[in-house]
Design an enzyme around this catalytic site. Sequence first.
Site, PDB file in Angstrom:
ATOM      1  N   GLU A 148       0.852  -1.148  -0.050  1.00 42.45           N
ATOM      2  CA  GLU A 148       0.074  -0.050  -0.057  1.00 42.45           C
ATOM      3  C   GLU A 148       0.898   1.211   0.142  1.00 42.45           C
ATOM      4  O   GLU A 148       1.823   1.199   0.856  1.00 42.45           O
ATOM      5  CB  GLU A 148      -0.718  -0.016   1.259  1.00 42.45           C
ATOM      6  CG  GLU A 148      -1.674   1.250   1.594  1.00 42.45           C
ATOM      7  CD  GLU A 148      -2.221   1.178   2.899  1.00 42.45           C
ATOM      8  OE1 GLU A 148      -1.458   0.782   3.938  1.00 42.45           O
ATOM      9  OE2 GLU A 148      -3.401   1.621   3.237  1.00 42.45           O
ATOM     10  N   CYS A 207      -4.729  -3.248   2.869  1.00 41.63           N
ATOM     11  CA  CYS A 207      -4.430  -3.022   4.399  1.00 41.63           C
ATOM     12  C   CYS A 207      -5.678  -3.528   5.149  1.00 41.63           C
ATOM     13  O   CYS A 207      -6.147  -4.738   5.048  1.00 41.63           O
ATOM     14  CB  CYS A 207      -3.947  -1.798   4.730  1.00 41.63           C
ATOM     15  SG  CYS A 207      -2.886  -2.170   6.255  1.00 41.63           S
ATOM     16  N   LYS A 228      -9.491   1.661  -1.743  1.00 46.95           N
ATOM     17  CA  LYS A 228      -9.621   1.003  -0.480  1.00 46.95           C
ATOM     18  C   LYS A 228     -10.813   1.462   0.272  1.00 46.95           C
ATOM     19  O   LYS A 228     -11.401   2.796   0.207  1.00 46.95           O
ATOM     20  CB  LYS A 228      -8.457   1.734   0.566  1.00 46.95           C
ATOM     21  CG  LYS A 228      -8.300   1.138   1.855  1.00 46.95           C
ATOM     22  CD  LYS A 228      -7.190   1.542   2.637  1.00 46.95           C
ATOM     23  CE  LYS A 228      -6.937   1.070   4.068  1.00 46.95           C
ATOM     24  NZ  LYS A 228      -5.761   1.609   4.453  1.00 46.95           N
TER      25      LYS A 228
END
Length: 344
Positions: A53, A211, A143
């Site tokens: 990330e 993540c 995300k």
Amino acid sequence: MSTNPGQRLLTVAAAQLGPTPSLDTPRSGVLDRMIRLCEDAASKNVRLLVFPELAFTTFFPGFIIEKQEDVDNFFEAASPEDPYAIIHSSNGKPLFDKAAELRIDISIGYGERWAGEDGKITYYNTAIYYSAKQRKGIAKYRKIHLPGRYEPDTRPGVTQQLEKRYFAVGNLGFEAFRVPDLIHGALKSKDTVSGEDTQGKGDPIVGMLICNDRRWAEGWRSYGLQGIELLLEGYNTTAFAPQYPGSDEWQEHEALFHHHLSNQSGSYTNACFSIHAGKAGKEDHGSLIAGSSIVDPNGHIIAESKTKNDELVYATIDLAECRKGKRGSLHSTSIDGLNIMGGW
Ligand code: CDV
């Protein structure tokens, strides 16, 4: 290794990055380090390489950055006319050119400054999939589960986590995609005959998470129901922070435990391989866990990093191993995977 004709072999890797410490020189040397990891990967016959990330910079959501122009330094421009602009930007081009030269596909995370058709600017925490053969981005994920806070924690000495301040929630959902040119002999829709069992024989089905997304079932399951065989994930996970209870060692142990727990259970319950690439070690805002790893569809970790530095974590996997778990979890014979007829 056996030579079973049903095998779908692929050598994959996580490119763990050691710390990129400084807010002042957030990109210094990172591109060269990533290119070295690509070269290392090529020497191991890796065909797919996953980076962390926000791979190009220090983990800037760990800092309070006051001025928007300074925040913008951490982002790459993108727009409907050029959604994968990073591929030819000065910050990204040398890496993507190297990947194309070495024939390695890349999945990589970065801050995306999106200028929409209405002129509105939106900032996302994004990952793209770059096809080396096609020399272009073929998939994008933004995300969805943004951790941390909008307003900084005002207690002295704390480690900040300000993703809700710097990013909007991703708006692309969990869209699996097929990747051409990765598996030798993958079945193409034009070569199939009516009624033929095509499941698990086409181009690999892939999904991306970033993540914190990996901790929650809905991302994994949305992809699982689309038949993914490979889940790609990059992360920057805090190892310990002064505001949390427990010793630094205990906190880091717990953070690694939950990282592996999420990845192993996600892979097992969705019968897919998963590749996890972290940024590790001590950056100026705090410490990040290592634990970059590859997990098989039975939930076993088959390769894991041994350091907190730049490190290639690689394995040759057989995507045919996904079939057993998929047969057990999907009762219909028709929904096992993206429709190959609509594929590549
Ligand atoms: N970058 C992240 O998403 N980090 C979160 C931490 C803050 C919990 C993670 O899930 O690892």
